[in-house]
Design a protein around this motif. Sequence first.
Motif, short mmCIF file in Angstrom:
data_model
loop_
_atom_site.label_atom_id
_atom_site.label_comp_id
_atom_site.label_asym_id
_atom_site.label_seq_id
_atom_site.Cartn_x
_atom_site.Cartn_y
_atom_site.Cartn_z
N UNK A 46 -25.92 -85.78 -30.16
CA UNK A 46 -26.45 -87.07 -30.62
C UNK A 46 -27.04 -86.93 -32.02
N UNK A 47 -26.78 -87.94 -32.85
CA UNK A 47 -27.36 -87.94 -34.19
C UNK A 47 -26.67 -87.06 -35.20
N UNK A 48 -25.46 -86.57 -34.87
CA UNK A 48 -24.79 -85.62 -35.77
C UNK A 48 -23.95 -86.31 -36.84
N UNK A 49 -23.86 -87.64 -36.80
CA UNK A 49 -23.11 -88.34 -37.84
C UNK A 49 -21.72 -88.78 -37.46
N UNK A 50 -21.38 -88.68 -36.17
CA UNK A 50 -20.03 -89.09 -35.73
C UNK A 50 -19.78 -90.57 -36.05
N UNK A 51 -20.72 -91.40 -35.66
CA UNK A 51 -20.56 -92.84 -35.89
C UNK A 51 -20.63 -93.17 -37.37
N UNK A 52 -21.43 -92.42 -38.12
CA UNK A 52 -21.50 -92.63 -39.57
C UNK A 52 -20.14 -92.39 -40.20
N UNK A 53 -19.47 -91.32 -39.79
CA UNK A 53 -18.13 -91.02 -40.30
C UNK A 53 -17.17 -92.16 -39.98
N UNK A 54 -17.25 -92.66 -38.77
CA UNK A 54 -16.36 -93.75 -38.36
C UNK A 54 -16.64 -95.02 -39.17
N UNK A 55 -17.90 -95.30 -39.42
CA UNK A 55 -18.26 -96.50 -40.18
C UNK A 55 -17.84 -96.39 -41.65
N UNK A 56 -17.85 -95.20 -42.19
CA UNK A 56 -17.32 -95.02 -43.55
C UNK A 56 -15.81 -95.29 -43.54
N UNK A 57 -15.12 -94.78 -42.51
CA UNK A 57 -13.67 -95.02 -42.40
C UNK A 57 -13.37 -96.51 -42.28
N UNK A 58 -14.25 -97.25 -41.60
CA UNK A 58 -14.04 -98.69 -41.40
C UNK A 58 -14.44 -99.51 -42.62
N UNK A 59 -15.05 -98.86 -43.62
CA UNK A 59 -15.50 -99.59 -44.80
C UNK A 59 -16.84 -100.27 -44.61
N UNK A 60 -17.56 -99.92 -43.54
CA UNK A 60 -18.86 -100.53 -43.27
C UNK A 60 -19.99 -99.79 -43.98
N UNK A 61 -19.75 -98.55 -44.38
CA UNK A 61 -20.71 -97.74 -45.13
C UNK A 61 -19.99 -97.09 -46.29
N UNK A 62 -20.73 -96.82 -47.36
CA UNK A 62 -20.17 -96.07 -48.48
C UNK A 62 -20.59 -94.60 -48.35
N UNK A 63 -19.73 -93.67 -48.73
CA UNK A 63 -20.16 -92.27 -48.76
C UNK A 63 -21.15 -92.05 -49.89
#
Length: 255
Positions: A46-63
């Motif tokens: 938990x909290x390792x950034x899995x969802x963050x990576x997915x949201x960057x792929x979806x264009x919902x977050x910027x790297x």
Amino acid sequence: MGEPYPKLEATDLTRTFGRAPHQVHALGPVDLAVSPGEFVCLVGPSGCGKSTLLRIAAGLLRPSRGRLEIRTSSSHPAAMIFQDYGIYDWKTVLANIRFGLDVQRVPRRAANARAADWLARMGLADFAHAYPAALSGGMRQRVAIARALAVEPELLLMDEPFAALDAQLRTILQDELLELTQSTRTTTLFVTHSLEEALVLGDRVLVMSARPGRIIATRRPPFARPRTGGIRSTAEFTALKDELWDLLRKEAVPA
């Protein structure tokens, strides 16, 4: 092999949140390539950034640093499915499934036909005019999957889509998704806490470290395709699940 370019490629991908001195380094650096038609599962504590990576792929977050590129010939390259279904309570099942097609301005008759096809494929034909409140959790997630696949995305992003379901229903939907993705060959990046889920579904399983998440191990489940959920009962499945759990447990225990 034989494919010149990955469908998704991340290079030196990093994401931080907040500002110094309270900045949180959430993800990376991550290097990742997903081939066309490949089903890649991400597992990690938990909290390792899995969802963050997915949201960057979806264009919902910027790297914060690095890049993530999706190579596509479509104007609608990716569709995302969340844990909480993400469907609209005020729209019927049919209208929910048709939603992405409406956004793409697909003519209504063609959109209804494609939505009806996905209703049938997902066992929802009798519920076309029902509202989500009348559906079970499993049926709501089927609606979300049908809505995502109806737009024929080149990349499917799934963020723990079965996490809220009971174990029996989760197994049923895993098997349904396995059959579906083997027939559509949709390139998929799938985040899960469940090692069993990753091994049943994935061509490749990537293990992420504790935050900031990096990829620390890759395993290719040794099960030929087309495969079925019957692989869960094999000795190879159990051995690989135990091996991955040993890796994950070391990451999940605080230093």
